[in-house]
Design a protein around this motif. Sequence first.
Motif, PDB file in Angstrom:
ATOM      1  N   PRO A  32       0.848  -1.203   0.000  1.00 35.61           N
ATOM      2  CA  PRO A  32       0.000   0.000   0.000  1.00 35.61           C
ATOM      3  C   PRO A  32       0.883   1.253   0.000  1.00 35.61           C
ATOM      4  N   ASN A  33       0.347   2.352  -0.569  1.00 35.70           N
ATOM      5  CA  ASN A  33       1.051   3.636  -0.651  1.00 35.70           C
ATOM      6  C   ASN A  33       2.370   3.538  -1.434  1.00 35.70           C
ATOM      7  N   GLU A  34       2.397   2.619  -2.392  1.00 33.01           N
ATOM      8  CA  GLU A  34       3.608   2.451  -3.220  1.00 33.01           C
ATOM      9  C   GLU A  34       3.422   3.170  -4.552  1.00 33.01           C
ATOM     10  N   ASP A  35       4.488   3.850  -5.002  1.00 29.82           N
ATOM     11  CA  ASP A  35       4.455   4.505  -6.320  1.00 29.82           C
ATOM     12  C   ASP A  35       4.695   3.466  -7.411  1.00 29.82           C
ATOM     13  N   VAL A  36       3.860   3.517  -8.453  1.00 27.36           N
ATOM     14  CA  VAL A  36       3.995   2.567  -9.564  1.00 27.36           C
ATOM     15  C   VAL A  36       3.869   3.324 -10.887  1.00 27.36           C
ATOM     16  N   VAL A  37       4.159   2.638 -11.982  1.00 28.00           N
ATOM     17  CA  VAL A  37       3.931   3.184 -13.318  1.00 28.00           C
ATOM     18  C   VAL A  37       2.888   2.296 -13.999  1.00 28.00           C
ATOM     19  N   VAL A  38       1.833   2.913 -14.534  1.00 30.86           N
ATOM     20  CA  VAL A  38       0.785   2.175 -15.248  1.00 30.86           C
ATOM     21  C   VAL A  38       1.099   2.228 -16.732  1.00 30.86           C
ATOM     22  N   CYS A  39       1.250   1.047 -17.377  1.00 29.61           N
ATOM     23  CA  CYS A  39       1.578   1.017 -18.802  1.00 29.61           C
ATOM     24  C   CYS A  39       0.701   0.006 -19.528  1.00 29.61           C
ATOM     25  N   ASP A  40       0.783   0.010 -20.853  1.00 28.44           N
ATOM     26  CA  ASP A  40      -0.082  -0.839 -21.680  1.00 28.44           C
ATOM     27  C   ASP A  40       0.751  -1.452 -22.806  1.00 28.44           C
ATOM     28  N   TYR A  41       0.689  -2.778 -22.938  1.00 31.58           N
ATOM     29  CA  TYR A  41       1.479  -3.513 -23.942  1.00 31.58           C
ATOM     30  C   TYR A  41       1.126  -3.073 -25.367  1.00 31.58           C
ATOM     31  N   HIS A  42      -0.170  -2.775 -25.608  1.00 33.31           N
ATOM     32  CA  HIS A  42      -0.631  -2.443 -26.960  1.00 33.31           C
ATOM     33  C   HIS A  42      -0.621  -0.936 -27.239  1.00 33.31           C
ATOM     34  N   ASP A  43      -0.316  -0.125 -26.215  1.00 36.00           N
ATOM     35  CA  ASP A  43      -0.290   1.330 -26.391  1.00 36.00           C
ATOM     36  C   ASP A  43       0.975   1.865 -25.717  1.00 36.00           C
ATOM     37  N   HIS A  44       2.043   1.986 -26.509  1.00 40.87           N
ATOM     38  CA  HIS A  44       3.341   2.353 -25.929  1.00 40.87           C
ATOM     39  C   HIS A  44       3.357   3.788 -25.410  1.00 40.87           C
ATOM     40  N   ALA A  45       2.408   4.604 -25.869  1.00 40.67           N
ATOM     41  CA  ALA A  45       2.357   5.995 -25.387  1.00 40.67           C
ATOM     42  C   ALA A  45       1.824   6.051 -23.952  1.00 40.67           C
ATOM     43  N   MET A  46       1.157   4.988 -23.524  1.00 33.46           N
ATOM     44  CA  MET A  46       0.555   4.960 -22.188  1.00 33.46           C
ATOM     45  C   MET A  46       1.628   4.626 -21.149  1.00 33.46           C
ATOM     46  N   CYS A  47       1.972   5.608 -20.343  1.00 31.27           N
ATOM     47  CA  CYS A  47       2.982   5.389 -19.291  1.00 31.27           C
ATOM     48  C   CYS A  47       2.795   6.475 -18.234  1.00 31.27           C
ATOM     49  N   GLU A  48       2.000   6.183 -17.221  1.00 28.33           N
ATOM     50  CA  GLU A  48       1.636   7.203 -16.230  1.00 28.33           C
ATOM     51  C   GLU A  48       2.066   6.785 -14.831  1.00 28.33           C
ATOM     52  N   LYS A  49       2.523   7.773 -14.066  1.00 26.90           N
ATOM     53  CA  LYS A  49       2.855   7.506 -12.657  1.00 26.90           C
ATOM     54  C   LYS A  49       1.577   7.507 -11.830  1.00 26.90           C
ATOM     55  N   ALA A  50       1.496   6.599 -10.856  1.00 27.32           N
ATOM     56  CA  ALA A  50       0.306   6.511  -9.995  1.00 27.32           C
ATOM     57  C   ALA A  50       0.726   5.962  -8.636  1.00 27.32           C
ATOM     58  N   ARG A  51      -0.226   5.942  -7.729  1.00 23.66           N
ATOM     59  CA  ARG A  51       0.068   5.410  -6.384  1.00 23.66           C
ATOM     60  C   ARG A  51      -1.035   4.448  -5.959  1.00 23.66           C
ATOM     61  N   VAL A  52      -0.633   3.289  -5.486  1.00 19.91           N
ATOM     62  CA  VAL A  52      -1.579   2.309  -4.939  1.00 19.91           C
ATOM     63  C   VAL A  52      -1.875   2.728  -3.506  1.00 19.91           C
ATOM     64  N   VAL A  53      -3.140   3.061  -3.219  1.00 11.92           N
ATOM     65  CA  VAL A  53      -3.496   3.561  -1.884  1.00 11.92           C
ATOM     66  C   VAL A  53      -3.758   2.407  -0.921  1.00 11.92           C
ATOM     67  N   ALA A  54      -4.594   1.453  -1.331  1.00 19.36           N
ATOM     68  CA  ALA A  54      -4.927   0.334  -0.444  1.00 19.36           C
ATOM     69  C   ALA A  54      -4.777  -0.971  -1.206  1.00 19.36           C
ATOM     70  N   PHE A  57      -1.660  -8.832 -23.046  1.00 23.23           N
ATOM     71  CA  PHE A  57      -2.990  -9.228 -22.580  1.00 23.23           C
ATOM     72  C   PHE A  57      -3.632 -10.123 -23.626  1.00 23.23           C
ATOM     73  N   VAL A  58      -4.368 -11.125 -23.183  1.00 21.22           N
ATOM     74  CA  VAL A  58      -4.994 -12.077 -24.097  1.00 21.22           C
ATOM     75  C   VAL A  58      -5.897 -11.343 -25.095  1.00 21.22           C
ATOM     76  N   LYS A  59      -5.828 -11.766 -26.366  1.00 22.06           N
ATOM     77  CA  LYS A  59      -6.668 -11.130 -27.389  1.00 22.06           C
ATOM     78  C   LYS A  59      -8.096 -11.609 -27.213  1.00 22.06           C
ATOM     79  N   ILE A  60      -9.005 -10.680 -27.013  1.00 20.89           N
ATOM     80  CA  ILE A  60     -10.409 -11.022 -26.815  1.00 20.89           C
ATOM     81  C   ILE A  60     -11.075 -11.200 -28.188  1.00 20.89           C
ATOM     82  N   SER A  61     -11.844 -12.268 -28.347  1.00 21.65           N
ATOM     83  CA  SER A  61     -12.520 -12.529 -29.627  1.00 21.65           C
ATOM     84  C   SER A  61     -13.440 -11.366 -29.996  1.00 21.65           C
ATOM     85  N   ASP A  62     -13.624 -11.173 -31.295  1.00 22.17           N
ATOM     86  CA  ASP A  62     -14.424 -10.044 -31.786  1.00 22.17           C
ATOM     87  C   ASP A  62     -15.911 -10.252 -31.515  1.00 22.17           C
TER      88      ASP A  62
END
Length: 606
Positions: free
Chosen positions: A234-256, A302-307
């Motif tokens: 808890p209260n740890e700083d992390v980075v949220v990212c996305d395998y399919h969207d390389h532009a996605m890279c945001e700092k965040a904090r896990v509260v609980a 992340f697993v590819k979800i069927s259409d």
Amino acid sequence: MTQDKIRNIAIIAHVDHGKTTLVDQMLKQGGVYRANQVVADRVMDSGDLERERGITILAKNTAVHYKGYKINIVDTPGHADFSGEVERILKMVDGVLLLVDAAEGPMPQTRFVLQKALELGHKVIVVVNKIDRPDARIHEVMDEVLELLLDLNATEEQFDSPTLFCSARRGTAAYGPDDVGTDLTPLFDTIIQYIDPPKGDPNGPLQLLVSSIDYNDFVGRIGIGRVERGSIHPNEDVVVCDYHDHAMCEKARVVALYEFTGLGKDTVDVASAGEIVAFSGISDITIGRTLCAPETVEPLSFVKISDPTIEMTFSVNDSPFAGREGKYVTSRNLRDRLNRELLKDVSLHVKEMGTDAFNVAGRGEMHLSILIETMRREGYEFQVSTPHVLTKTIDGKLCEPIERMVADVPEGSVGAVIDKISQRKGELSSMTPMGSRMRLEFLVPTRGLFGYRNEFLTDTRGEGIMASVLDSYAPMKGEIARRQTGSLVAFETGESCAYGLGGVQDRGSLFIGPGVEVYAGMVVGACNRNEDMAVNVCKKKQLTNMRAAGNDDAVRLAPPRVLSLEQSLEYLADDELLEVTPQSLRIRKRILDHAQRMRAVMKTRQ
């Protein structure tokens, strides 16, 4: 808890084969409840719609402790329309319990979910459930399961999976089909001995893949996933990212940080590799994102979800009764609600069409009807169009989705079912006798199954069971006749009365009774002929001072045919819409004015 003491499993099966009942018994025998605690049946089906319909719609996490081991269990939906739920949670677990009904055997959805589990290399424990059924055929079902594993190219280890024999209702399990079980100890022991503990370096940098989303009014959005590497606090700083969207890279904090225990969640100070946890504090977390340590940003795939296979148009209600019954009626309300649904339902697609309409695509009629019913109960008012299949162009040919449909019917109904399915461009692929019943397997275009369920129940006198799952795409099969009847359409706005309905009921079956408000262009019944007919259900008897014998006989009305949401969607023609409000379901014509509608019909005929 150390990694070797954790087991992560999912329970997968066809709808109504007893998954949620088995989880009930595992929780009871895993010491989750007090000795005198009163607990509802199917306690994991917590949603109102789930309890009403007797089906699981959302995958849910729970955990039991046994002999010092922690077993994380995920209860999954069995209906093919919610298979997106199953696909994504399989990433969280290391093995699956494949539940098979001792009488019905493997069904279409059993095949689908097992294929996904085998592709991920998961170990499988086969559980033959409901062995106490009088029509159980245990040995044949075991052979069918082995055939299915061969069909799906299971590895040698997966083919030699252990098999247990259960009665989930009684809470018993045994190693042999003729053994008498007393409790679920054989099941718990097999899970601990056969399923591997989770892998992952507990001392490496953090990696956590979000596979599910929960929501709480107090803390907001809650992410659920498995710690793949390292540990999280808890209260740890992390980075949220996305395998399919390389532009996605945001700092965040896990509260609980929470772990699953029984029916609830408990806060914890640390969770290491292999554990399934929930966390709050990141307001825009969505499924498929990875939480990483700030110094090592490595997103997980992340697993590819069927259409999706079918689409409908959700639009703002513009009928004469718009805004009377709903709390949320504007396009902004509709847009916000659909966007909220997208965050937790990965198999749903939404596209804006102009300002007041949205194209919503999903896995099947039930997938979208559950969404419509949920929104309706939340106070939303809108209208929806006829469902249409989504086609694909493959090798220059226009192809449509084909469903593998299995029907379990009495012998006397076989001819009627085959005849109806062939009219809907379906092909019979196998026919197997099962005692006094027959199991039929068809390959049918998805659009051929629209509106078929009611006909099927009529043809089998309510004794038939049918289920289907997406099989493949094939070239378009040609025209399929949707509906053999026209509609009875109200000619004027007012209140229906017995006299007016009495004069109309010989022309078809009515959907409304007396004292119901109607508007011009609203569908009030199904016409006997294959054409629409304008009728005046608001017509009142003129009072005169002349009376003839028999003039004052009471009007005898047949009870109206009240359509459910699914039946209304099945009934809809292309020129009709379904008006959905918290209190009413009204079928209406797209063009309400009778004269304009007739002109449009003449144009299409020309």
